[in-house]
Scaffold this motif. Sequence first.
Motif, PDB file in Angstrom:
ATOM      1  N   PHE B 109       0.807  -1.213   0.000  1.00 49.33           N
ATOM      2  CA  PHE B 109       0.000   0.000   0.000  1.00 49.33           C
ATOM      3  C   PHE B 109       0.844   1.269   0.000  1.00 49.33           C
ATOM      4  O   PHE B 109       0.602   2.192  -0.780  1.00 49.33           O
ATOM      5  CB  PHE B 109      -0.943   0.015   1.208  1.00 49.33           C
ATOM      6  CG  PHE B 109      -1.664   1.319   1.382  1.00 49.33           C
ATOM      7  CD1 PHE B 109      -2.605   1.754   0.455  1.00 49.33           C
ATOM      8  CD2 PHE B 109      -1.389   2.132   2.465  1.00 49.33           C
ATOM      9  CE1 PHE B 109      -3.266   2.961   0.610  1.00 49.33           C
ATOM     10  CE2 PHE B 109      -2.046   3.346   2.620  1.00 49.33           C
ATOM     11  CZ  PHE B 109      -2.982   3.749   1.699  1.00 49.33           C
ATOM     12  N   ARG B 113       0.690   3.901  -2.923  1.00 51.88           N
ATOM     13  CA  ARG B 113       0.171   5.246  -2.657  1.00 51.88           C
ATOM     14  C   ARG B 113       1.116   6.314  -3.192  1.00 51.88           C
ATOM     15  O   ARG B 113       0.677   7.345  -3.706  1.00 51.88           O
ATOM     16  CB  ARG B 113      -0.057   5.459  -1.161  1.00 51.88           C
ATOM     17  CG  ARG B 113      -0.618   6.841  -0.855  1.00 51.88           C
ATOM     18  CD  ARG B 113      -0.962   6.999   0.607  1.00 51.88           C
ATOM     19  NE  ARG B 113       0.184   6.733   1.478  1.00 51.88           N
ATOM     20  CZ  ARG B 113       0.123   6.797   2.797  1.00 51.88           C
ATOM     21  NH1 ARG B 113      -1.015   7.111   3.396  1.00 51.88           N
ATOM     22  NH2 ARG B 113       1.190   6.549   3.528  1.00 51.88           N
ATOM     23  N   ILE B 116       0.285   6.637  -6.818  1.00 52.18           N
ATOM     24  CA  ILE B 116      -1.002   7.291  -7.042  1.00 52.18           C
ATOM     25  C   ILE B 116      -0.909   8.775  -6.693  1.00 52.18           C
ATOM     26  O   ILE B 116      -1.428   9.626  -7.425  1.00 52.18           O
ATOM     27  CB  ILE B 116      -2.099   6.585  -6.215  1.00 52.18           C
ATOM     28  CG1 ILE B 116      -2.292   5.147  -6.718  1.00 52.18           C
ATOM     29  CG2 ILE B 116      -3.411   7.349  -6.285  1.00 52.18           C
ATOM     30  CD1 ILE B 116      -3.230   4.308  -5.871  1.00 52.18           C
ATOM     31  N   ASP B 117      -0.238   9.073  -5.587  1.00 52.48           N
ATOM     32  CA  ASP B 117      -0.023  10.481  -5.245  1.00 52.48           C
ATOM     33  C   ASP B 117       0.728  11.205  -6.359  1.00 52.48           C
ATOM     34  O   ASP B 117       0.436  12.366  -6.654  1.00 52.48           O
ATOM     35  CB  ASP B 117       0.766  10.589  -3.932  1.00 52.48           C
ATOM     36  CG  ASP B 117      -0.109  10.370  -2.704  1.00 52.48           C
ATOM     37  OD1 ASP B 117      -1.345  10.485  -2.834  1.00 52.48           O
ATOM     38  OD2 ASP B 117       0.429  10.098  -1.620  1.00 52.48           O
ATOM     39  N   TRP B 119       0.644  10.482  -9.557  1.00 56.21           N
ATOM     40  CA  TRP B 119      -0.299  10.740 -10.648  1.00 56.21           C
ATOM     41  C   TRP B 119      -1.072  12.020 -10.365  1.00 56.21           C
ATOM     42  O   TRP B 119      -1.260  12.853 -11.257  1.00 56.21           O
ATOM     43  CB  TRP B 119      -1.291   9.582 -10.798  1.00 56.21           C
ATOM     44  CG  TRP B 119      -0.682   8.284 -11.205  1.00 56.21           C
ATOM     45  CD1 TRP B 119       0.542   8.100 -11.798  1.00 56.21           C
ATOM     46  CD2 TRP B 119      -1.248   6.978 -11.060  1.00 56.21           C
ATOM     47  NE1 TRP B 119       0.754   6.761 -12.020  1.00 56.21           N
ATOM     48  CE2 TRP B 119      -0.324   6.045 -11.588  1.00 56.21           C
ATOM     49  CE3 TRP B 119      -2.455   6.489 -10.545  1.00 56.21           C
ATOM     50  CZ2 TRP B 119      -0.575   4.676 -11.606  1.00 56.21           C
ATOM     51  CZ3 TRP B 119      -2.694   5.123 -10.573  1.00 56.21           C
ATOM     52  CH2 TRP B 119      -1.771   4.230 -11.090  1.00 56.21           C
ATOM     53  N   ASP B 173      -1.033  -0.184 -14.788  1.00 57.50           N
ATOM     54  CA  ASP B 173      -1.404   0.916 -13.888  1.00 57.50           C
ATOM     55  C   ASP B 173      -2.756   0.645 -13.236  1.00 57.50           C
ATOM     56  O   ASP B 173      -2.937   0.850 -12.039  1.00 57.50           O
ATOM     57  CB  ASP B 173      -1.460   2.238 -14.667  1.00 57.50           C
ATOM     58  CG  ASP B 173      -0.071   2.794 -14.967  1.00 57.50           C
ATOM     59  OD1 ASP B 173       0.888   2.406 -14.278  1.00 57.50           O
ATOM     60  OD2 ASP B 173       0.054   3.621 -15.890  1.00 57.50           O
ATOM     61  N   GLY B 174      -3.698   0.180 -14.056  1.00 57.30           N
ATOM     62  CA  GLY B 174      -5.035  -0.082 -13.539  1.00 57.30           C
ATOM     63  C   GLY B 174      -5.053  -1.184 -12.494  1.00 57.30           C
ATOM     64  O   GLY B 174      -5.811  -1.128 -11.526  1.00 57.30           O
ATOM     65  N   LEU B 175      -4.212  -2.187 -12.676  1.00 56.42           N
ATOM     66  CA  LEU B 175      -4.178  -3.287 -11.702  1.00 56.42           C
ATOM     67  C   LEU B 175      -3.552  -2.835 -10.385  1.00 56.42           C
ATOM     68  O   LEU B 175      -3.982  -3.248  -9.309  1.00 56.42           O
ATOM     69  CB  LEU B 175      -3.408  -4.486 -12.286  1.00 56.42           C
ATOM     70  CG  LEU B 175      -4.128  -5.259 -13.387  1.00 56.42           C
ATOM     71  CD1 LEU B 175      -3.219  -6.351 -13.954  1.00 56.42           C
ATOM     72  CD2 LEU B 175      -5.425  -5.889 -12.858  1.00 56.42           C
ATOM     73  N   LEU B 177      -3.700   0.204  -9.243  1.00 58.10           N
ATOM     74  CA  LEU B 177      -4.767   1.000  -8.629  1.00 58.10           C
ATOM     75  C   LEU B 177      -5.825   0.098  -8.016  1.00 58.10           C
ATOM     76  O   LEU B 177      -6.288   0.334  -6.894  1.00 58.10           O
ATOM     77  CB  LEU B 177      -5.396   1.906  -9.693  1.00 58.10           C
ATOM     78  CG  LEU B 177      -6.606   2.719  -9.261  1.00 58.10           C
ATOM     79  CD1 LEU B 177      -6.234   3.719  -8.186  1.00 58.10           C
ATOM     80  CD2 LEU B 177      -7.229   3.429 -10.462  1.00 58.10           C
ATOM     81  N   ASP B 178      -6.185  -0.938  -8.737  1.00 57.22           N
ATOM     82  CA  ASP B 178      -7.247  -1.812  -8.260  1.00 57.22           C
ATOM     83  C   ASP B 178      -6.841  -2.586  -7.023  1.00 57.22           C
ATOM     84  O   ASP B 178      -7.670  -2.904  -6.177  1.00 57.22           O
ATOM     85  CB  ASP B 178      -7.669  -2.790  -9.368  1.00 57.22           C
ATOM     86  CG  ASP B 178      -8.976  -3.456  -9.028  1.00 57.22           C
ATOM     87  OD1 ASP B 178      -9.968  -2.740  -8.868  1.00 57.22           O
ATOM     88  OD2 ASP B 178      -9.008  -4.693  -8.882  1.00 57.22           O
ATOM     89  N   VAL B 180      -4.955  -1.404  -4.644  1.00 57.52           N
ATOM     90  CA  VAL B 180      -5.166  -0.460  -3.545  1.00 57.52           C
ATOM     91  C   VAL B 180      -6.656  -0.371  -3.227  1.00 57.52           C
ATOM     92  O   VAL B 180      -7.060  -0.265  -2.069  1.00 57.52           O
ATOM     93  CB  VAL B 180      -4.615   0.935  -3.910  1.00 57.52           C
ATOM     94  CG1 VAL B 180      -5.027   1.974  -2.878  1.00 57.52           C
ATOM     95  CG2 VAL B 180      -3.096   0.889  -4.029  1.00 57.52           C
ATOM     96  N   ARG B 181      -7.482  -0.462  -4.259  1.00 56.13           N
ATOM     97  CA  ARG B 181      -8.922  -0.316  -4.082  1.00 56.13           C
ATOM     98  C   ARG B 181      -9.525  -1.525  -3.383  1.00 56.13           C
ATOM     99  O   ARG B 181     -10.320  -1.396  -2.470  1.00 56.13           O
ATOM    100  CB  ARG B 181      -9.568  -0.112  -5.450  1.00 56.13           C
ATOM    101  CG  ARG B 181     -11.048   0.189  -5.427  1.00 56.13           C
ATOM    102  CD  ARG B 181     -11.593   0.128  -6.838  1.00 56.13           C
ATOM    103  NE  ARG B 181     -11.308   1.314  -7.636  1.00 56.13           N
ATOM    104  CZ  ARG B 181     -10.794   1.290  -8.856  1.00 56.13           C
ATOM    105  NH1 ARG B 181     -10.482   0.135  -9.418  1.00 56.13           N
ATOM    106  NH2 ARG B 181     -10.591   2.411  -9.520  1.00 56.13           N
ATOM    107  N   HIS B 182      -9.140  -2.738  -3.808  1.00 55.27           N
ATOM    108  CA  HIS B 182      -9.818  -3.944  -3.330  1.00 55.27           C
ATOM    109  C   HIS B 182      -8.929  -4.896  -2.543  1.00 55.27           C
ATOM    110  O   HIS B 182      -9.436  -5.830  -1.926  1.00 55.27           O
ATOM    111  CB  HIS B 182     -10.417  -4.711  -4.521  1.00 55.27           C
ATOM    112  CG  HIS B 182     -11.582  -4.033  -5.161  1.00 55.27           C
ATOM    113  ND1 HIS B 182     -11.585  -3.634  -6.481  1.00 55.27           N
ATOM    114  CD2 HIS B 182     -12.782  -3.669  -4.665  1.00 55.27           C
ATOM    115  CE1 HIS B 182     -12.750  -3.059  -6.761  1.00 55.27           C
ATOM    116  NE2 HIS B 182     -13.479  -3.063  -5.687  1.00 55.27           N
ATOM    117  N   ASP B 186      -6.591 -12.023  -6.353  1.00 57.66           N
ATOM    118  CA  ASP B 186      -7.182 -12.748  -7.478  1.00 57.66           C
ATOM    119  C   ASP B 186      -7.382 -11.835  -8.681  1.00 57.66           C
ATOM    120  O   ASP B 186      -7.142 -12.227  -9.819  1.00 57.66           O
ATOM    121  CB  ASP B 186      -8.526 -13.357  -7.057  1.00 57.66           C
ATOM    122  CG  ASP B 186      -8.331 -14.503  -6.068  1.00 57.66           C
ATOM    123  OD1 ASP B 186      -7.204 -15.043  -6.022  1.00 57.66           O
ATOM    124  OD2 ASP B 186      -9.290 -14.831  -5.362  1.00 57.66           O
ATOM    125  N   ALA B 187      -7.860 -10.619  -8.415  1.00 61.63           N
ATOM    126  CA  ALA B 187      -8.079  -9.683  -9.521  1.00 61.63           C
ATOM    127  C   ALA B 187      -6.763  -9.400 -10.239  1.00 61.63           C
ATOM    128  O   ALA B 187      -6.719  -9.330 -11.473  1.00 61.63           O
ATOM    129  CB  ALA B 187      -8.693  -8.390  -9.003  1.00 61.63           C
TER     130      ALA B 187
END
Lengths: 205, 205
Positions: B109, B113, B116-117, B119, B173-175, B177-178, B180-182, B186-187
Motif C-alpha cells: 500500500f 500510494r 497514485i499520489d 499521478w 497501472d489499472g491493476l 490502482l485496483d 489499492v482499491r480492493h 485474485d483480480a
Amino acid sequence: MGQQSPGQELSRFKQNRRSEIAQAARRVLERDGYAHLSARKVAAEAGLSLGHITYNFAGMDDVLSEAYRLISERLRNASDRCLQQVDDQPVRKFEAFLRAGFDDEFLDFRHLRVRIDLWSAACNSEKLAETERALYDHYRQMLESLMRPLADNDPAKIAAIPALLDTIMATQDGLWLDWVRHRNHDAVENGLQMTMKLVRTVLLG
Amino acid sequence: MGQQSPGQELSRFKQNRRSEIAQAARRVLERDGYAHLSARKVAAEAGLSLGHITYNFAGMDDVLSEAYRLISERLRNASDRCLQQVDDQPVRKFEAFLRAGFDDEFLDFRHLRVRIDLWSAACNSEKLAETERALYDHYRQMLESLMRPLADNDPAKIAAIPALLDTIMATQDGLWLDWVRHRNHDAVENGLQMTMKLVRTVLLG
DNA sequence: TGGCTTTTGGTACGAACGTACCACAAATGA
DNA sequence: TCATTTGTGGTACGTTCGTACCAAAAGCCA
C-alpha cells in the motif's frame, strides 16, 4: 428563519443548502483540483458565506465526501444514458458503451483530474474510498450486463467473465490515466481495440 | 564551514545534503503520503534543521521533485534487476518481468500510494509530470525489449507492438490502482493472465 | 592566527487554513 | 404580537504552512 414541520421540510431546506455547497465544491474540484480546494473558495463559489459550511456540514471532510458522492452520481447517470442506446448486435452495444467513457465529454483533463484526485484522496479517507469503490462497482456491473449476452450461455465463457472484467476495468482506468499523461488519442484507440480483441477472443472465439 | 575547490567538492557536499533531504522526503511520502508532507516533517525525518531545506533547495516544489525523481530511480533499478534474470523461453522471461511488478515487494500500500499520489501531483506540476512520464517510458521500453523477440521478425506482429504496449501499460497501472482499491490478489492474477492471453493471441497466435 | 566562505540551527513573519463563535435577520407557531 | 427556532453573514482564534532571515559555528586558505 422559521420552524419547519419536523423532518421533511427541515431536511429539504438543509438539503438544498447542502446540495448548493456540494455542487460548488464539485466545480472547484473540476476547476482548481483537490489540492487547491478550500472552505473559503467553496463558499465563494457557492455565493454563500463561510458560516453556511459549518452550519450545514460537520467539516470539510464532510463537504468533500458529499462533493465526490455527487460527482459519482453524475458519472453514473451519464453511464446509464449510454446504456439506453439500442443496437441489434450485443457486441456492438458493448463496444459503444466501452467507447462512451472515452468520448470528448469524458476525455477532458478537468474531469479526469477529479478522478485521479479521488484515487489519491481515497488513500487517506475510508469514506472517500467507499465512494470510489461504489463508482467502480456500478460501472463494472453495467459492463457485466452488456458482456453477459456475449457469453451465449456457454458456462466456460460465463466463468471467464469476472477475470475479463477485472482486466477491462483496470485497462479503462489505465487508459484514462494515460490520456492525462500523454494526451494521445491514438493510445486510447489502441487500448480500446485491444480490449475488444480480448473480449472477442475470450467470449466470441 | 569551509571553502571547497570550485565546482566538484562544493557540489559533492551540497549533493550529499540534497540527497539526505530528498531521501527523508521519500520516507515521509511512503509513511504519511503526499497530503501530509511538510517541510518541517521532512527536516525532522532527515535529522536536520529547517534551514537546510531553504539552503539546499529552491523550495518545497524542488524537494518534492527531487524526492520523486529518486523514487523513480529506485523503481527503475528494481526493474533493471528483474530484467537480468535468464530464461531460455522469451515468453517466460516476458511474463516473469510482467509479474515482477506485482510481487510482494511492489504490491504494498505505501509504495503504491506514492505512485497514485504522483499521478495526482503531476496534474499540478509539469515538472512532476515529466518525472512520471520518464518513469513510464523507461518501464515501457523494458517491456518492449522483452516483447520484440516474441514477434519473431514478423512485420505484422512487430507493427502490433506499440498498440499492445499502450494497452498493457494501461492495464498494469489499472491493476496497481485496483489492488489499492480492493486488496484482491485474485483480480491482479486475473489481469496478468488476461494480459498474457492477449500477448499470446497477438504475437504468438 | 586571522579573514573569508560555507554550513548550521533557530526564529520570525505573513499568509492561509479549518472552524468555533456570535450577533442579527427571518420565519414560524402559539 | 411575541417567543423561539432556524438561517445568515462575518469575525476571530489557534494552527500550520513555506520560507526569508540571521547570528553563530565550522571549515579552509593565506
